[in-house]
Design a protein around this motif. Sequence first.
Motif, short mmCIF file in Angstrom:
data_model
loop_
_atom_site.label_atom_id
_atom_site.label_comp_id
_atom_site.label_asym_id
_atom_site.label_seq_id
_atom_site.Cartn_x
_atom_site.Cartn_y
_atom_site.Cartn_z
N GLY A 146 -22.30 -13.06 -29.64
CA GLY A 146 -21.76 -11.75 -29.28
C GLY A 146 -20.44 -11.85 -28.55
N TYR A 147 -20.37 -12.81 -27.63
CA TYR A 147 -19.12 -13.00 -26.89
C TYR A 147 -17.98 -13.37 -27.83
N LEU A 148 -18.22 -14.32 -28.71
CA LEU A 148 -17.16 -14.77 -29.63
C LEU A 148 -16.74 -13.66 -30.58
N ALA A 149 -17.71 -12.89 -31.06
CA ALA A 149 -17.37 -11.79 -31.98
C ALA A 149 -16.44 -10.79 -31.31
N ARG A 150 -16.73 -10.48 -30.03
CA ARG A 150 -15.86 -9.54 -29.31
C ARG A 150 -14.52 -10.18 -28.94
N ALA A 151 -14.57 -11.41 -28.44
CA ALA A 151 -13.36 -12.09 -27.97
C ALA A 151 -12.38 -12.36 -29.11
N TRP A 152 -12.90 -12.70 -30.27
CA TRP A 152 -12.06 -13.03 -31.42
C TRP A 152 -11.87 -11.83 -32.36
#
Length: 176
Positions: free
Chosen positions: A47-53
């Motif tokens: 979830g973090y990577l999907a939002r951050a990237w």
Amino acid sequence: MTRALPNLLTGLRLAAAPYVFYLMLQRRYSELIPLFIVIAVTDALDGYLARAWNAQTRLGAYLDPIADKLLLSGSFLFLALSGGIETWIALIVLSRDVGILLGAIVLYLRGRLHDFPPSASGKLSSFTQILFICFQVGALSGIAVGPVAWILQWAVALMAVISAADYGRRMWTEPQ
């Protein structure tokens, strides 16, 4: 490749589910601890990577909650079947999940389900379930957890009831 990593992590969680359930049925709880750590980290990381990237996809929006529910509901079911938890707590969690699923299906069939993001109480319920499973698996592995697993069991029951009521309220008042 970078944009695909969050979905890949979610896919790995889905792929791990049968092995997790197998270990539970075999009562090989000590082998579950590192696996649960990896699952928890990848759940937070995807979830973090999907939002951050800015890599959020429709596929990920569907697969992530499916992976979460499969692993959590399945863990409660298989722990209850293997004698690792009391049946009543599994019934509460599974009843909540089935109720939410049936409500969403009814809303969808009526053309009223447009966007139904998780609620704060739903997220807290899931987090409490994860903690309980981790501590219970630790206790079943022989790790001294004191009364923490017992307290979390009651917190899971309370949060399941609260979040089920919240989801029910949201489904009932969903605009036409």
